[in-house]
Structures are given as structure tokens and as C-alpha cells.
Design an enzyme around this catalytic site. Structure first.
Site, PDB file in Angstrom:
ATOM      1  N   SER A 299       0.849  -1.188   0.000  1.00 28.53           N
ATOM      2  CA  SER A 299       0.000   0.000   0.000  1.00 28.53           C
ATOM      3  C   SER A 299       0.881   1.233   0.000  1.00 28.53           C
ATOM      4  CB  SER A 299      -0.891   0.040   1.238  1.00 28.53           C
ATOM      5  OG  SER A 299      -0.156   0.473   2.377  1.00 28.53           O
ATOM      6  N   ASP A 300       0.369   2.332  -0.552  1.00 32.55           N
ATOM      7  CA  ASP A 300       1.025   3.607  -0.303  1.00 32.55           C
ATOM      8  C   ASP A 300       0.877   3.896   1.191  1.00 32.55           C
ATOM      9  OD1 ASP A 300       2.371   5.995  -0.663  1.00 32.55           O
ATOM     10  OD2 ASP A 300       1.289   6.498  -2.492  1.00 32.55           O
ATOM     11  N   CYS A 301       1.685   4.803   1.712  1.00 29.79           N
ATOM     12  CA  CYS A 301       1.778   4.947   3.167  1.00 29.79           C
ATOM     13  C   CYS A 301       0.499   5.499   3.785  1.00 29.79           C
ATOM     14  CB  CYS A 301       2.977   5.811   3.527  1.00 29.79           C
ATOM     15  SG  CYS A 301       4.513   4.940   3.223  1.00 29.79           S
TER      16      CYS A 301
END
Length: 777
Positions: A299-301
């Protein structure tokens, strides 16, 4: 990358502190699992490098407790001492060199810097896949060198960024290879093969082993950060199947299938209502099913947290956990899975098998990186030392990349190159002349810093300098002072443009003009100077410089992107003729009134009934400041078609039983009905002669396009189907070959997202030359 501030329970703080402690704990050597000096490891099958990776992973997961399993689902995965499994940090960055951003790399040891290549938008302007591969190779080598020196907690790098640069205002467009899906895809393949240790042609990864792991991001249709009240966390991109098929998805498909990328990052935004990281159709059906992806999905952060905390797509935190794990995501940049997976299990929203599936993908990558094979110094990449970081070879490559990417946009009366002998005095003016703007974002600590001013001073002893504006925003321009300076010099070079205060992650632009008083300063200096001035622009996204393009007192314009650590030297060499510029724009430069188009409108194709102009060179029907692919040289080139292996392709004789469909007056055939064998049988060879008519040697990208005689189904006006960079001595010519597959290069997407080939005449275009190809159904 990047996240938003979200309150975290105490357990998150403990995990972070533990991870930071482990970074220091491993500072004397690289972290690894399965230490042969530990007797217990001999009894663990997952430590046996002779076993198949799947068997090793299965054995490892079977030994983990539930809490241990859950602990491994976040980017900062802690050590499991009882099994001699080291801590691991998934988040490292290497967009255009091993970066100081992310959490996996430290520059606080014997290695304090790394080679900073040009920002990707400029590297793409070289249209040189071999160069892109070499840069990937160098980054992978430096990453291993840093790891072997004990300054890396992971070897997974969240690059490249291959989102299509759809809107010129996007703050992160600078990170991408530009607006064309073919270019983005080929860049992805070149970079990924290079950094992962594959050959340029691919298919040579020994037993799937990785020198470093690449991660293609941000999947998918992600190209808005923060514009006019819309941000990337909440944005719901309304995307048609047609645009997904021929614009947003192709770079990722190419990255996975041809590049064999070992990682993909799902983006923050939603697509037609569904968050990317929670979309089973995208992550499992498409990426793993249709494209046969073999790797991990991150996932993106904080993207998982956002699904619940911000978007409200998930009613409970446990629902967000269930959504992403069941969709096919594997690791959470952030702590949400660490906090809520256990309660999601207790509430029967996920199964332990969902966790095991994710862990299987994660540990497979760590094993492929050789991190479960014992002492790294005795392994395949163990001989890559700190001397490979910032090596002269890599620094030379950074200079070569900058020189080959810089684009000459204007050169009236052959003002450039300047004569070294006849330049008695030089005025260098502008806020980007003596700054670190060269590096762009996601930068590291460069091997060396040479500003444009310093590089020009090495050519001209009598060099005068004034910043012109205190900052790039240029709210206070010292116009009287720079006008006086310009009157004193034989020649004037203006170093203007943007920087990271104007375009960056979390910050999109609201206009396409130079900031503040830059235009007034440039025009005033040009009017006062003895000779026409040279304007150098540093910027990632395009700016409307029509005023300079049309001003005869501005003789030459160079676009330098953010040219990296060697960018100052590269510009000086070009200005004084030690290098012949050959870069070409990888994006359309739009007029300033393009900002009337909402950045949130994801449509690629124009809509004449509403005045919507479309986007990128393939569809945009409005006026342009500079076209995609534009770029001048100090010499002149010409093109001619030498031969085409077939100018008529009879699909009807090949496909007697295939369904030919009609759309109005145009008949077409679905590519999916043809199959790979038939498509390959229709390949054609196109031979093009390129001649250098000037007096200077040069490196020159040759771009081959195709256009349709009859526009239907809202086809592109033209599309790039191939490119090659050639080196040509003055007065010489060369023949180059392009191999085209009609299924790939002559097809378009219909409104259902299916790729189709339509009958009729198609034209191959190179320069001002055309060649007709007829497809018969």
C-alpha cells in the site's frame, strides 16, 4: 509515497522504536536471516537454499505464531529471534538514485552519499532505453553496496513511478517518464531489469534471484496530489474502461509482464468508487490473474487507514483490513494491519489463510533477495563493496544522462553554442543558477555538487552573477541590478524555472506560468543585453513561455528538467558546444489557459460538444506551446522510409472464422480473438534512414508514430509506436529497423476497454515523412 498524520496507539510507537533500534543493532554489517553460525538454523528447511522457494516459504510460515504473522504485515517488520529471522524494512526509495527518503537506508556510516541521476522526466527525454537500463543497473549496484556495508535494512525500493503525466499541473509529474504510455512502459522495463539484475533483453534472472527489488507505482490512474480542494487521499477518479485500457493500465502491464517487476504499489485514490488497495478486480483478477504477476503488493503509506479514517469506504477499521487482504494487498506501509488484523480475525472478517497468502508473497521476495541464505558476503552479490557507490563510472553516467536529456527548444540564428574564444564576459542570472534545484524530489545526498554557475565559471573567467530573485517564487525581483549587469556582459545566461516549492508531492500547481516576477525579469534583461540572451529552464512540469518563444531578444531556450548532480556540468558543456543537445520533450507544453480544464477530469479524449480539449499529444486538440517529441539540435537531420516488409495486411485471409464487427462505416476485429501466434505472424519490419546534414556529430532520438486515415471510436490523432536513439557523425547516415506488431501498434481501445484493429489505411510517421499501411478485413 507519503502519508497523512493519523493518531497511533502505543503499540505502533513500540514497533517504530524497535525497528529504529534494530537499524543501529545491524550497523556493523548487513542484516540477514539463517545465520549458519546459529546451530538451530540447520534444522529449518526455510534456511536450505537448495530447496525450491515455495517449499521454504511454506515451511517458514508454518512455524510462525499468529502474532508473529501479523507483525510481518507492515513495512517495518520486526525480527523473530527464535527463528533467527532478521528485521526488515520494506520502504526504501530509489527513484533516480538511492534516496535519503524512506526508512530502509542510512547514510550515517562509511557511505554518506550516492549517485544522483537526473529526475526521471529529463532522463525520459533522451528516449534511450539502453541508458535507462544502465541507470537502473547503477542504482541496483549502489543499493547492494550500501546493504553490504551494513547501512540498509531492506532491499525493496519503491520505484519507478510510471503513472502517465496526464495533467501538466501535477506536482509529481517530474517523477514520471512523461505522458506517453509506450514510453512509460519501456522505461519501466528498462529500469526494473537494470535494478533487479536482469539482462537488457530480460529473462536472465538466475533462479529468480534479485540484486534489488523494484516496485512499479502508483497503481492506478493516480495523478492528482492536492489541487483546488481535492487531495489524493479522498479523490475518486472517474475513469472510463477505454481510458484505462489504452492510457492508465498499459505501463503497469508492461512493467509486470516484460519487466518482471517484483513489486507493485496500490495508490491512495479510488477508481470509480473503489479504493485501489481494496479492489479485488485490479489486484487479484488483473495483476495476478491476467498479467501473471509474481511479487508483492504494497500500500502507499497509510492508504489502508485512509480507507476507513478518511474515505469512509470501510465502516470499521477491521473492514479496511479485510478489504485490502481479500483484494490481494500484502504489506501495509503504516501500522493499520499491525493494529487491527487480529481483531479482524476475531470478528471473522478475515481468515488466517488470507494472512498466509500475503506472507507467502512477502517472504518469497526476501528469499529471492538472498536474505535467507546466510552470510551475504558469501552470496551472489557479496563482492559489491562501498567502492561501487559514487564510482567514477556512475558519476560519468549521471553526466551522460543529463547531457542526453536536456532539450534545445529555441536557437535563433544559431546563437548556441557560444564560442569559448569570443566570450570575454558572461552574466549568469537567476535563482536556479547557484542552488540545489538540480536534484528534484526523492533525492539523496549526491556524490558531488556542481552548480550551473560553477560549471559556467570553468569556461569563462570573467563570469558575473546575480540571483535576480531571492527565491524561485520571485516575489522580489532585483530588476534594476540585473539589467545593469546584463548591459556589462558579452552574453547573458538566465537560469530560471521552478523548484520543489512550486511543484512536489502533496502540491500541484494552479497555473502554468513562471512564478512571480520571473517573466518581467527575463524580458527586462533580454531587452537590455548586448546580444540575444540564453534562457535555461529548470522544471519538471511544463510552463507557458510563449513570451520567450516569440521574443527575438531571447535567442536560445534550453529545458533542463531537474538534471541531477551533474546537471550544471551538462548545461555548461551544451552551452559551449562540447555536447550537441538531442533530447526531446516527453510531454506536451500547454498554453496557460489550459488551467480552465479541471484537473479532476480524467477523460483523455476530447468532447467537442462541451469544448473539452482532451489530454496529451494523442488526444489534445488545442494549441500548444511545444509539442510532445519536440527538440532541436546544433545539426540538421532528415528521414526517409527505405523499406517496409508489407504495406498491405490481409486479415481476412488469416481469419476466415473470426468475427468482424462494425462501428458505423468502419469494420474492426478484436485483438483478443487473434491470439499471440497470429499477431506475431503479422509482424512487419520498417527500415528508416536517418542522415546528419550538419557539421557537428550528434545523438538523436528517432520517433516513429502511426495515425489513422479514418478517425472512429474516438481514436488518438496519432500514437508513438517505436523510438530509437542513434549516434551520427556529421555528414553520415544510418539505417535503423523498427519491428511492428499490428495487434500492439495499430490497435485502439473501444468503449468497453477491448483492444481492436480497424480496417483501412494507417500512416507511419517519422519527422515529416509518411508511409501508408493498409489493413484489409
Amino acid at each position: 509515497m507519503g502519508g497523512i498524520h493519523i493518531h497511533r496507539p502505543l503499540i505502533s510507537i513500540i514497533i517504530i522504536l524497535l525497528t529504529e533500534f534494530l537499524v543501529f543493532a545491524y550497523s556493523n554489517g548487513p542484516p540477514y536471516s539463517c545465520d549458519s553460525s546459529n546451530p538451530s538454523t540447520k534444522s529449518f528447511p526455510f534456511c536450505d537454499a537448495k530447496l525450491p522457494i515455495n517449499n521454504r516459504v511454506r515451511d517458514l510460515i508454518s512455524r510462525l505464531t499468529l502474532d508473529e504473522k501479523i507483525s510481518q504485515l507492515v513495512n517495518g517488520a520486526p525480527a523473530i529471534p527464535r527463528l533467527n529471522i532478521s528485521a526488515y524494512e520494506w520502504w526504501s526509495e530509489a527513484l533516480h538514485g538511492v534516496s535519503r527518503h524512506g526508512k530502509g537506508i542510512s547514510f550515517n556510516g562509511s557511505i554518506s552519499s550516492s549517485t544522483m541521476f537526473p529526475q526521471i522526466i529529463l532522463t525520459a527525454a533522451s528516449f534511450d532505453a539502453s541508458l535507462w537500463y544502465q541507470i537502473g543497473q547503477a542504482i541496483g549496484e549502489e543499493a547492494r553496496g550500501i546493504y553490504n556495508a551494513g547501512q540498509a535494512m531492506g532491499m525493496t525500493f519503491w520505484a519507478p513511478n510510471i503513472n502517465v503525466f496526464r495533467d501538466p499541473r501535477w506536482g509529481r509529474g517530474q517523477e514520471t517518464p512523461g505522458e506517453d504510455p509506450l514510453v512509460a512502459g519501456i522505461y519501466a522495463v528498462s529500469y526494473v531489469r537494470g535494478i533487479q539484475g536482469d539482462s537488457f533483453e530480460g529473462g536472465q534472472l538466475k533462479d529468480g534471484h534479485l540484486k534489488a527489488s523494484a516496485c512499479c507505482k502508483h497503481f492506478t490512474a493516480h495523478d492528482l496530489d492536492n489541487w483546488n480542494g481535492y487531495d489524493r487521499y479522498m479523490f475518486d477518479a472517474n475513469v472510463t474502461k477505454q481510458d484505462l485500457a489504452d492510457t492508465y493500465q498499459p505501463p503497469f502491464k508492461t512493467c509486470v509482464q516484460q519487466g518482471q517487476a517484483s513489486g507493485i504499489m496500490c495508490a491512495y485514490n479510488r477508481i470509480n468508487g473503489v479504493p485501489n488497495c481494496a479492489d479485488y478486480d485490479l489486484l487479484t483478477k488483473t495483476v495476478r490473474g491476467d498479467w501473471s504477476f509474481n511479487g508483492y503488493i504494497a500500500s502507499d503509506c497509510d492508504a489502508v487507514a485512509i480507507i476507513h479514517d478518511n474515505q469512509g469506504y470501510a465502516k470499521l477499521p477491521e473492514d479496511a483490513v479485510a478489504d485490502v487482504l481479500k483484494a490481494g494487498m500484502d504489506v501495509n506501509c503504516g501500522s493499520y494491519l499491525g493494529e487491527y488484523t487480529k481483531s479482524a480475525l476475531q470478528k471473522k472478517k478475515v481468515l488466517e489463510s488470507d494472512i498466509d497468502r500475503a506472507l507467502s508473497n512477502l517472504f518469497s521476495i526476501r528469499i529471492r533477495l538472498g536474505l535467507f541464505n546466510g552470510d551475504p558476503s558469501k552470496q551472489e552479490f557479496g563482492n559489491i563493496g562501498s567502492d561501487h557507490v559514487c564510482s567514477q563510472k556512475h558519476q560519468d553516467l549521471a553526466l551522460e544522462a543529463a547531457k542526453n536529456g536536456i532539450v534545445l527548444l529555441k536557437n535563433s540564428a544559431n546563437l548556441l553554442p557560444l564560442s569559448k574564444m569570443k566570450t570575454g564576459s558572461l552574466a549568469v542570472i537567476g535563482p536556479n543558477a547557484d542552488s540545489h534545484t538540480l536534484l528534484g524530489n526523492y533525492e539523496g545526498f549526491p556524490c558531488k555538487n556542481v552548480s550551473v554557475l560553477q560549471a559556467l565559471q570553468s569556461y569563462v573567467n570573467h563570469t558575473m552573477y546575480h540571483h535576480g530573485c531571492s527565491f524561485v517564487n520571485c516575489t522580489d525581483a532585483a530588476i534594476d541590478e540585473v539589467v545593469h549587469l546584463a548591459k556589462e556582459a558579452d552574453y547573458v545566461v538566465l537560469i530560471m524555472g521552478l523548484d520543489q516549492t512550486q511543484e512536489r508531492e502533496k502540491h500541484d500547481r494552479t497555473d502554468l506560468e513562471l512564478p512571480g516576477n520571473q517573466e518581467n525579469l527575463i524580458t527586462s534583461v533580454a531587452q537590455a543585453a548586448k546580444s540575444p540572451v540564453i534562457l535555461v529552464l529548470m522544471c519538471g512540469g511544463p510552463v507557458d513561455i510563449s513570451f520567450a518563444k516569440d521574443n527575438p531578444k531571447i535567442g536560445s531556450i534550453l529545458w533542463a528538467g531537474y538534471p541531477g548532480e551533474a546537471g550544471g556540468t551538462a548545461l555548461a558543456e551544451i552551452i559551449y558546444g562540447d555536447h550537441n543537445p538531442g533530447g526531446r520533450l516527453p510531454v506536451t507544453w500547454y498554453p496557460k489557459d489550459f488551467i480552465k480544464v479541471p484537473m479532476t477530469d480524467m477523460r483523455m479524449r476530447p468532447e467537442p460538444s462541451t469544448g473539452y480539449p482532451g489530454r496529451t499529444y494523442r488526444f489534445y486538440n488545442g494549441t500548444k506551446v511545444f509539442e510532445f517529441g519536440f527538440g532541436l539540435s546544433y545539426t540538421k537531420y532528415s528521414y526517409s522510409f527505405v523499406s517496409v516488409s508489407q504495406n498491405k495486411i490481409f486479415l481476412n485471409s488469416l481469419l476466415p472464422n473470426k468475427a468482424v464487427q462494425n462501428s458505423g462505416q468502419i469494420r474492426f476485429l478484436s485483438v483478443s480473438e487473434l491470439g499471440t501466434k497470429l499477431c506475431d505472424s503479422m509482424k512487419l519490419s520498417v527500415s528508416v534512414r536517418v542522415e546528419n546534414h550538419g557539421e557537428m556529430d550528434g545523438k538523436h532520438p528517432v520517433l516513429l508514430f502511426v495515425k489513422w486515415d479514418k478517425l472512429s471510436n474516438r481514436n488518438p490523432m496519432k500514437k508513438l509506436v517505436g523510438f530509437k536513439r542513434v549516434s551520427l557523425s556529421a555528414g553520415k547516415n544510418i539505417e535503423i529497423e523498427f519491428v511492428l506488431n499490428p495487434c500492439d501498434h495499430f490497435s485502439t481501445a473501444d468503449e468497453d476497454g477491448l483492444m481492436v484493429i480497424q480496417e483501412g489505411t494507417h500512416y507511419l510517421l517519422v519527422g515529416d515523412k509518411e508511409y501508408p499501411i493498409t489493413l484489409v478485413l
